[in-house]
Design an enzyme around this catalytic site. Structure first.
Site, PDB file in Angstrom:
ATOM      1  N   GLU A   1      -3.170  -0.061   8.275  1.00  0.00           N
ATOM      2  CA  GLU A   1      -1.970   0.374   9.005  1.00  0.00           C
ATOM      3  C   GLU A   1      -1.985  -0.184  10.413  1.00  0.00           C
ATOM      4  OE1 GLU A   1      -1.007   4.556   9.293  1.00  0.00           O
ATOM      5  OE2 GLU A   1      -1.484   4.846   7.176  1.00  0.00           O
TER       6      GLU A   1
ATOM      7  N   ARG B   1       0.855  -1.195   0.000  1.00  0.00           N
ATOM      8  CA  ARG B   1       0.000   0.000   0.000  1.00  0.00           C
ATOM      9  C   ARG B   1       0.888   1.240   0.000  1.00  0.00           C
ATOM     10  NH1 ARG B   1      -2.421   3.045   4.835  1.00  0.00           N
ATOM     11  NH2 ARG B   1      -3.779   4.527   3.791  1.00  0.00           N
TER      12      ARG B   1
ATOM     13  N   GLU C   1      -7.061   8.424   6.745  1.00  0.00           N
ATOM     14  CA  GLU C   1      -7.303   9.078   8.030  1.00  0.00           C
ATOM     15  C   GLU C   1      -7.814  10.508   7.894  1.00  0.00           C
ATOM     16  OE1 GLU C   1      -3.946   8.599  10.650  1.00  0.00           O
ATOM     17  OE2 GLU C   1      -4.008   6.413  10.515  1.00  0.00           O
TER      18      GLU C   1
ATOM     19  N   TYR D   1      -3.462   1.894  16.155  1.00  0.00           N
ATOM     20  CA  TYR D   1      -2.198   1.914  16.900  1.00  0.00           C
ATOM     21  C   TYR D   1      -2.378   1.723  18.403  1.00  0.00           C
ATOM     22  CZ  TYR D   1      -0.073   3.344  12.551  1.00  0.00           C
ATOM     23  OH  TYR D   1       0.363   3.352  11.257  1.00  0.00           O
TER      24      TYR D   1
ATOM     25  N   ASN E   1      -6.997   1.774  10.318  1.00  0.00           N
ATOM     26  CA  ASN E   1      -5.635   2.010  10.824  1.00  0.00           C
ATOM     27  C   ASN E   1      -5.723   2.030  12.343  1.00  0.00           C
ATOM     28  OD1 ASN E   1      -5.138   2.432   8.127  1.00  0.00           O
ATOM     29  ND2 ASN E   1      -4.487   4.552   8.332  1.00  0.00           N
TER      30      ASN E   1
ATOM     31  N   HIS F   1      -2.900  10.900   0.984  1.00  0.00           N
ATOM     32  CA  HIS F   1      -2.275  10.694   2.291  1.00  0.00           C
ATOM     33  C   HIS F   1      -1.647  12.039   2.686  1.00  0.00           C
ATOM     34  CE1 HIS F   1      -0.710   7.301   5.041  1.00  0.00           C
ATOM     35  NE2 HIS F   1      -0.395   8.439   5.639  1.00  0.00           N
TER      36      HIS F   1
HETATM   37  C1  FCB Z   1      -0.760   7.256  10.846  1.00  0.00           C
HETATM   38  C2  FCB Z   1      -0.411   7.808   9.482  1.00  0.00           C
HETATM   39  C3  FCB Z   1       0.900   7.297   8.938  1.00  0.00           C
HETATM   40  C4  FCB Z   1       1.952   7.201  10.013  1.00  0.00           C
HETATM   41  C5  FCB Z   1       1.434   6.464  11.213  1.00  0.00           C
HETATM   42  C6  FCB Z   1       2.440   6.288  12.329  1.00  0.00           C
HETATM   43  O1  FCB Z   1      -1.623   8.128  11.497  1.00  0.00           O
HETATM   44  O2  FCB Z   1      -1.427   7.493   8.567  1.00  0.00           O
HETATM   45  O3  FCB Z   1       1.284   8.117   7.880  1.00  0.00           O
HETATM   46  O4  FCB Z   1       2.419   8.451  10.324  1.00  0.00           O
HETATM   47  O5  FCB Z   1       0.312   7.113  11.733  1.00  0.00           O
END
Ligand code: FCB
Length: 495
Positions: free
Chosen positions: A401, A106, A195, A327, A325, A150
């Site tokens: 992501e 991607r 995002e 984290y 995405n 992006h």
């Molecule tokens: C996300 C972004 C990506 C990267 C990661 C750590 O929010 O989409 O570009 O910066 O975080």
């Protein structure tokens, strides 16, 4: 191991089994947690974070060029001028992907490389770069996924209002059409936006991202025009792409958790869910903005003028896949003036909130170890989001992501041992597997990121790559996590 005396053992090792059955030598052991057949094993990047060559091939400035060149905006004053020079080294990078066994990649298309002023015809030199990239991926059997946006809006468009201006949505759809007409024969999976929450609320609310504006009403207008731009782009892509092409959007949905069961904390969680998640999923999947969001933000924007007749029908055009995405989770409470509570949820440092209409909310550190970003590690948020998305919307999902920054150390022999990153990825793959077992139709995983790169306002200080980049020589070295991920891909799952 140099010992000549084999250790005593009671069970057969993989080597014993291979010796006993030489025909099975190349067949890997089935993993305890196998992923569905055809699962896309990928890695993700974004144009401004890796390409460099910002003044080549007719490319003009994006808002990130302007922002990163403005003193005080990025750590160390870092810019994407060179980044990791992927523009010139993409063949080497694709060879690396092939060595890892990635089945999909991607990346994002740079809008100002393809349409420098954000209007008018496409620039062939820009399209040629992405044609060559897609051809090289095809030559290695790697399936491309292209993200149209992006975060690198052409500066020309920001100069006439950017995303808070309605016209930006139309400009985005025109660009989507140009890209699809030129690249639709080579790329079968398209992501409209990456995002949009960050584009709207970090770009125009807290100002920690480009273009660095800090106006809550503009942030909300930007969110609507990003939604509208997505919908118009879906229409443009459907018209230009072969019917088998798949269209997605990538959302950083927040796994919102109230700090306690107190009604005030539950109300705080509802507000953040509204302006963090349902502001996108509402119009996308139900063709309406949530009533509570409209009430929470009525003092900031006049939604009746902002949202015109027909907009919601555009935004809710069906898509084929939803990209998630993820984290870290988001823990909130009613406003608390305590040492551990912040107003901004770890998205950079600004006196301006990225949460319009939620000024009375505090953010708390979730339990768990922290990554180098200061983000707590808690994979259960990923399982929760995937299962609830499946339950509520039913459509196929991609994790577009997931990954982590750590303080990587290059060993004396040049190798990079990153056990924390391996543990992070393993735990999140297990979380995805759990969602799959519960019925979620998850079709792929894209590790963020293939390479260390320009981490927005953090510059090059935060390393997310499975492949290390030496920023002096630009040499690439796969970290232990890259070798580990290659083995996961080879076996089709984890133990
Ligand atoms: C996300 C972004 C990506 C990267 C990661 C750590 O929010 O989409 O570009 O910066 O975080």
């Amino acid at each position: 191991m140099t010992s000549t005396v084999p250790p005593a053992r009671t069970t057969a090792t993989p080597a014993d089994r291979a010796a006993a059955a030489p025909a099975a030598l190349s067949t890997p052991e089935p993993p305890a947690r196998a992923f569905p057949p055809g699962f896309r094993w990928g890695a993700a990047t974004a144009a401004y974070q890796i390409e460099g060559a910002t003044a080549e091939g007719g490319r003009t400035a994006s808002i990130w060029d302007t922002f990163s060149h403005t003193p005080g905006r990025t750590a160390g004053g870092h810019t994407g001028d060179v980044a990791v020079d992927h523009y010139h080294r993409f063949r080497e990078d694709i060879r690396l992907m092939a060595r890892l066994g990635l089945t999909s990649y991607r990346f994002s298309l740079s809008w100002p490389r393809i349409q420098p002023t954000g209007r008018g015809p496409a620039l062939e030199s820009g399209l040629d770069f992405y044609r060559a990239l897609a051809d090289e991926l095809a030559a290695h059997g790697i399936r491309p996924v292209a993200t149209l946006y992006h975060w690198d809006l052409p500066q020309h468009l920001e100069d006439v209002g950017g995303w808070p201006a309605r016209d930006n949505a139309e400009r985005f759809a025109d660009y989507a059409a140009l890209a699809a007409q030129a690249l639709g024969d080579r790329i079968d999976t398209w992501v409209t936006l990456n995002e949009p929450w960050c584009s709207a609320f970090l770009g125009y609310g807290s100002g920690v991202h480009a273009p660095g504006r800090t106006n809550p009403a503009d942030a909300l207008r930007a969110a609507h025009h990003l939604n509208l731009g997505h919908g118009l782009a879906v229409g443009a892509l459907r018209a230009a792409l072969p019917s088998a092409a798949e269209i997605a959007v990538s959302l950083n949905l927040h796994a919102v958790r109230p700090l306690s069961g107190h009604p005030d904390d539950l109300a705080a969680a509802r507000r953040i869910d509204a302006v963090g998640n349902r502001i996108f999923t509402g119009p996308l999947f139900s063709g309406a903005y949530p009533e509570d969001l409209l009430a929470d933000t009525a003092h900031l924007v006049d939604w009746d003028t902002l949202v015109r007749d027909g907009d919601l029908a555009e935004i809710s055009r069906p898509i084929d896949l939803l990209g998630l995405n993820y984290y870290t989770p988001t823990v909130v409470s009613a406003d608390r003036d305590t040492e551990n509570a912040t107003r901004h949820d770890g998205h950079g440092d600004s006196e301006h909130s990225p949460w319009p209409g939620a000024d009375d909310v505090s953010f708390h550190r979730a339990p768990g170890e922290l990554t180098a970003m200061g983000w707590p590690i808690d994979p259960s948020g990923l399982t929760d989001l995937l299962t609830s998305l499946h339950r509520e919307h039913g459509l196929p999902l991609l994790v577009t992501e997931n990954g982590a920054a750590f303080e990587d150390v290059v060993g004396a022999d040049g190798s990079i041992d990153d056990p924390e990153r391996i543990a992070y990825i393993r735990a999140h793959l297990a979380a995805i597997h759990q969602a799959v077992e519960a019925g979620a139709d998850v079709r792929g995983y894209y590790l963020w990121s293939l390479l260390d790169n320009f981490e927005w306002a953090y510059g090059y200080a935060k390393r997310f790559g499975a492949v290390h980049v030496d920023y002096d020589t630009l040499a690439r070295t796969p970290k232990a996590s890259a070798h580990w991920y290659a083995e996961v891909i080879r076996r089709g799952g984890i133990d």
